[in-house]
Design a protein around this motif. Structure first.
Motif, mmCIF file in Angstrom:
data_model
loop_
_atom_site.group_PDB
_atom_site.id
_atom_site.type_symbol
_atom_site.label_atom_id
_atom_site.label_comp_id
_atom_site.label_asym_id
_atom_site.label_seq_id
_atom_site.Cartn_x
_atom_site.Cartn_y
_atom_site.Cartn_z
ATOM 1 N N GLY A 27 0.795 -1.224 0.000
ATOM 2 C CA GLY A 27 0.000 0.000 0.000
ATOM 3 C C GLY A 27 0.825 1.271 0.000
ATOM 4 O O GLY A 27 0.330 2.327 0.402
ATOM 5 N N TYR A 28 2.065 1.193 -0.456
ATOM 6 C CA TYR A 28 2.923 2.381 -0.384
ATOM 7 C C TYR A 28 3.152 3.040 -1.753
ATOM 8 O O TYR A 28 2.839 4.209 -1.941
ATOM 9 N N LEU A 29 3.683 2.310 -2.692
ATOM 10 C CA LEU A 29 4.036 2.933 -3.981
ATOM 11 C C LEU A 29 2.772 3.331 -4.746
ATOM 12 O O LEU A 29 1.925 2.488 -5.033
ATOM 13 N N ARG A 30 2.672 4.626 -5.052
ATOM 14 C CA ARG A 30 1.566 5.086 -5.903
ATOM 15 C C ARG A 30 2.004 4.965 -7.354
ATOM 16 O O ARG A 30 2.997 5.573 -7.753
ATOM 17 N N HIS A 31 1.299 4.170 -8.104
ATOM 18 C CA HIS A 31 1.695 3.953 -9.501
ATOM 19 C C HIS A 31 0.504 3.487 -10.314
ATOM 20 O O HIS A 31 -0.529 3.097 -9.754
ATOM 21 N N ARG A 32 0.629 3.590 -11.624
ATOM 22 C CA ARG A 32 -0.416 3.140 -12.538
ATOM 23 C C ARG A 32 0.240 2.272 -13.609
ATOM 24 O O ARG A 32 0.784 2.806 -14.584
ATOM 25 N N PRO A 33 0.203 0.963 -13.430
ATOM 26 C CA PRO A 33 0.878 0.077 -14.394
ATOM 27 C C PRO A 33 0.419 0.283 -15.839
ATOM 28 O O PRO A 33 1.210 0.072 -16.764
ATOM 29 N N GLN A 34 -0.828 0.700 -16.021
ATOM 30 C CA GLN A 34 -1.290 0.923 -17.402
ATOM 31 C C GLN A 34 -0.791 2.258 -17.956
ATOM 32 O O GLN A 34 -0.963 2.547 -19.140
ATOM 33 N N GLU A 35 -0.229 3.057 -17.088
ATOM 34 C CA GLU A 35 0.267 4.387 -17.478
ATOM 35 C C GLU A 35 1.625 4.575 -16.779
ATOM 36 O O GLU A 35 1.746 5.353 -15.826
ATOM 37 N N PRO A 36 2.657 3.848 -17.270
ATOM 38 C CA PRO A 36 3.925 3.779 -16.513
ATOM 39 C C PRO A 36 4.558 5.142 -16.216
ATOM 40 O O PRO A 36 5.202 5.301 -15.189
ATOM 41 N N ARG A 37 4.361 6.105 -17.098
ATOM 42 C CA ARG A 37 4.999 7.414 -16.884
ATOM 43 C C ARG A 37 4.012 8.446 -16.316
ATOM 44 O O ARG A 37 4.208 9.649 -16.482
ATOM 45 N N TRP A 38 2.961 7.966 -15.657
ATOM 46 C CA TRP A 38 2.001 8.856 -14.999
ATOM 47 C C TRP A 38 2.760 9.857 -14.122
ATOM 48 O O TRP A 38 3.602 9.475 -13.310
ATOM 49 N N ALA A 39 2.473 11.145 -14.296
ATOM 50 C CA ALA A 39 3.261 12.180 -13.616
ATOM 51 C C ALA A 39 3.199 12.072 -12.096
ATOM 52 O O ALA A 39 4.145 12.409 -11.393
ATOM 53 N N GLY A 40 2.092 11.567 -11.573
ATOM 54 C CA GLY A 40 1.934 11.521 -10.117
ATOM 55 C C GLY A 40 2.540 10.303 -9.453
ATOM 56 O O GLY A 40 2.438 10.135 -8.231
ATOM 57 N N ARG A 41 3.206 9.448 -10.221
ATOM 58 C CA ARG A 41 3.735 8.197 -9.661
ATOM 59 C C ARG A 41 4.890 8.450 -8.699
ATOM 60 O O ARG A 41 5.618 9.443 -8.839
ATOM 61 N N ASP A 42 5.047 7.561 -7.742
ATOM 62 C CA ASP A 42 6.283 7.541 -6.969
ATOM 63 C C ASP A 42 7.359 6.894 -7.830
ATOM 64 O O ASP A 42 7.088 5.970 -8.593
ATOM 65 N N ARG A 43 8.574 7.398 -7.706
ATOM 66 C CA ARG A 43 9.677 6.894 -8.533
ATOM 67 C C ARG A 43 10.536 5.910 -7.744
ATOM 68 O O ARG A 43 11.004 6.254 -6.651
ATOM 69 N N LEU A 44 10.749 4.726 -8.311
ATOM 70 C CA LEU A 44 11.691 3.768 -7.724
ATOM 71 C C LEU A 44 12.903 3.676 -8.637
ATOM 72 O O LEU A 44 12.776 3.363 -9.824
ATOM 73 N N ILE A 45 14.074 3.986 -8.094
ATOM 74 C CA ILE A 45 15.319 3.847 -8.861
ATOM 75 C C ILE A 45 16.079 2.653 -8.311
ATOM 76 O O ILE A 45 16.427 2.613 -7.132
ATOM 77 N N MET A 46 16.332 1.694 -9.180
ATOM 78 C CA MET A 46 17.015 0.474 -8.761
ATOM 79 C C MET A 46 18.504 0.650 -9.012
ATOM 80 O O MET A 46 19.048 0.176 -9.999
ATOM 81 N N SER A 47 19.143 1.353 -8.089
ATOM 82 C CA SER A 47 20.536 1.721 -8.327
ATOM 83 C C SER A 47 21.443 0.493 -8.358
ATOM 84 O O SER A 47 22.410 0.459 -9.101
#
Lengths: 310, 268
Positions: free
Chosen positions: B43-63
């Motif tokens: 219930g943490y990451l805000r994202h829209r799998p159907q809209e991967p670049r949705w502006a409101g998404r939280d960003r995960l960087i897999m460094s």
């Protein structure tokens, strides 16, 4: 439009104008200053960021900002960008494959601008090194008037750019408007030989070509090294000359202006004699004014004249 | 499916990916699984799998790019791409490589070369704040990656700029490529060091789902004034006896039969 200015100040003046209306514009410095930058950072404290003496983070933070749609300028000494080559490669060049990244890396002190500071401050590898990256434009303006027009072009060119700026103030070489997507400009027509120069060498070249008077020597300034250079048009322009002489502040035979022209000649079937003038592959420890350094390396004024009249 | 069961499923799928493509870094990918499950299913990451670049998404960087193949089954399960894509990994028919790149739906950046993610994440965090976005940025680094000087440039930078929308997660699995980190540079204790640099830093058992959930509830949903860091105390190769606590586990590849055995071991 005349008078002595630095390319850096001319660029920053225009960036300052644009920041007033474009809130997506950020300016990042690796603890480098300029008088106009004081105005900029006081006017836009949230969009001016001094990252400290940390060039790797300079590029990474710029990349992150650009990934979110910001247009970013970075300011650092030209050779110090090489410390961040992997950041430029991964987070700008590779990343630009997936995002339009408008990052404009201002490299101050191209060539041996910092003549008496010695090899740590000489930028003799930057053109060749950054030219090797697929998605980074390499721009090398000849004067402050060209530099002042760069921010407007940059707004329309959303990809990473390395901009090699000379460290010294100077008079403009021409008032003709820059055609950025042609990448070169003819400053003097001729037929016997063409002198091809970039950056500060264009200023030096213009003076010595004028001194040659009626010798029918042409002079071409090349200011784009990669994606925005119209190679077809350049080859067509060079076709009319009896010989070519290239002159740039970089190592010879390592990917700089000379290599670019050799490749162009081969690909376009140009067969006139070509002479390349530049630095031999050796770090320069002669702490002397720029022209002395050139003369010691076979690229002094008389060396260039001799090559053109051969 | 409850989160612990989801973590077992992710490990199974990660092992299968390794069976399809033995070039994947399986041991490194098994250690951050509980965190990834918490982020995506807790219930943490805000994202829209159907809209991967949705502006409101939280960003995960897999460094720690090559050590996060375990994200592939999660992205597929969430709907970023079909599950049928997974068996095609590292073939001409697939966009899934053994190191994720930004061409894959749900992947922000191309990593693998270490030390890049945190600075890029800091730049994103500044932009998001300037734009008034509520989106957060999470950067996952390995403990070995913390050897890179560029990470510390970003560690100095983030608190200065009040980036409380930035979370650094250190997957402290204690082993890099050539052995145990304590015998290489020994950067422990991370919490003391990051705290001294101005981060709100916490250490927890990275395999205890309840602990991970509690900490995420606190740090992700109720951020303070400072950037936060979570040091996950993890085991490299977690759940696979052939990999756990092996100095060279990073470069070990499991045979087909070893993968089958490992999957049996995972099941309760």
């Amino acid at each position: 439009m005349s008078g002595i200015k630095t390319m850096r100040d001319a660029m920053i003046a225009r960036i300052l104008d644009l920041m007033a209306t474009d809130e997506r514009l950020f300016f990042l410095s690796a603890d480098m200053g300029a008088p106009l930058l004081d105005t900029l950072r006081e006017s836009y404290p949230k969009r001016f960021i001094n990252v400290g003496i940390a060039e790797q983070n300079l590029i990474n933070v710029a990349a992150g900002l650009a990934m979110e749609g910001c247009c970013v300028y970075t300011l650092a000494i030209a050779p110090f960008y090489l410390r961040a080559f992997e950041q430029i490669r991964n987070n700008l060049s590779i990343a630009a494959r997936f995002n339009p990244l408008n990052v404009n890396m201002m490299g101050i002190g191209g060539g041996v601008s910092y003549d008496i500071s010695g090899p740590s401050h000489h930028a003799l590898e930057d053109l060749a090194t950054l030219r090797s990256l697929p998605d980074v434009a390499v721009i090398s303006p000849a004067d402050w008037l060209a530099a002042s027009q760069l921010p407007d072009f940059a707004q329309t060119a959303p990809y990473p750019k390395y901009i090699r700026l000379d460290g010294k103030g100077h008079e403009p070489v021409t008032t003709q408007p820059m055609v950025w997507r042609q990448g070169f400009q003819t400053l003097q027509q001729g037929a016997r030989a063409a002198l091809l120069t970039t950056g500060f060498m264009t200023q030096k070249g213009q003076k010595l070509v004028a001194e040659l008077g009626e010798a029918d020597i042409g002079h071409i300034d090349l200011f784009q090294f990669t994606r925005d250079l119209d190679e077809q048009a350049l080859a067509q322009t060079l076709r009319g000359y009896g010989r070519l002489v290239t002159l740039h502040e970089g190592y010879l035979g390592r990917g700089g202006l000379d290599t670019l022209i050799d490749t162009l000649c081969r690909q376009h079937g140009l067969s006139m004699p070509v002479t390349h003038l530049g630095f031999p592959l050796a770090h320069q420890f002669l702490f002397a004014p720029r022209e002395h350094l050139h003369a010691a390396c076979g690229m002094g004024i008389e060396d260039v004249k001799t090559a053109l009249l051969a | 499916m409850e989160l612990s069961a989801k973590a077992i499923w992710v490990r199974e799928q990660t092992l299968l990916l390794h069976q399809y493509a033995p070039g994947t870094r399986v041991a490194s990918s098994l250690s951050p699984v509980e965190f990834l499950v918490s982020l995506y299913y807790g219930g943490y990451l805000r994202h829209r799998p159907q809209e991967p670049r949705w502006a409101g998404r939280d960003r995960l960087i897999m460094s720690k790019g090559h050590g996060l193949v375990s994200l592939y089954p999660i992205l597929a399960d969430c709907g970023y791409f079909p599950m049928e894509e997974l068996p095609k990994i590292a073939t001409q028919q697939s966009y899934l490589g053994v190191i994720p790149d930004a061409g894959i739906p749900g992947v922000e950046t191309t990593n693998g070369a270490l030390g890049h993610g945190l600075g890029v994440g800091a730049g994103m965090a500044i932009a998001l704040k300037a734009q008034g976005s509520q989106a957060r940025v999470c950067v996952v680094c390995g403990d070995g990656e913390m050897n890179e000087g560029s990470v510390w440039e970003a560690i100095m930078f983030a608190p200065k700029h009040g980036l409380n929308n930035l979370m650094l997660v250190i997957d402290d699995n204690k082993i890099s490529m050539l052995g145990f980190q304590r015998e290489i540079l020994n950067l422990s204790p991370f919490v003391d060091k990051l705290s001294a640099f101005g981060w709100d830093c916490h250490r927890l058992d990275g395999h205890d789902m309840a602990q991970v959930q509690t900490r995420m509830q606190q740090l992700w949903l109720n951020p303070g004034q400072r950037p936060c860091a979570v040091v996950l105390d993890t085991v490299k190769g977690k759940g696979v006896a052939a990999l756990e606590n092996r100095a060279l586990s990073h470069v070990l590849s499991l045979s087909h039969d070893q993968v089958e055995t490992a999957i049996q071991e995972l099941r309760p």
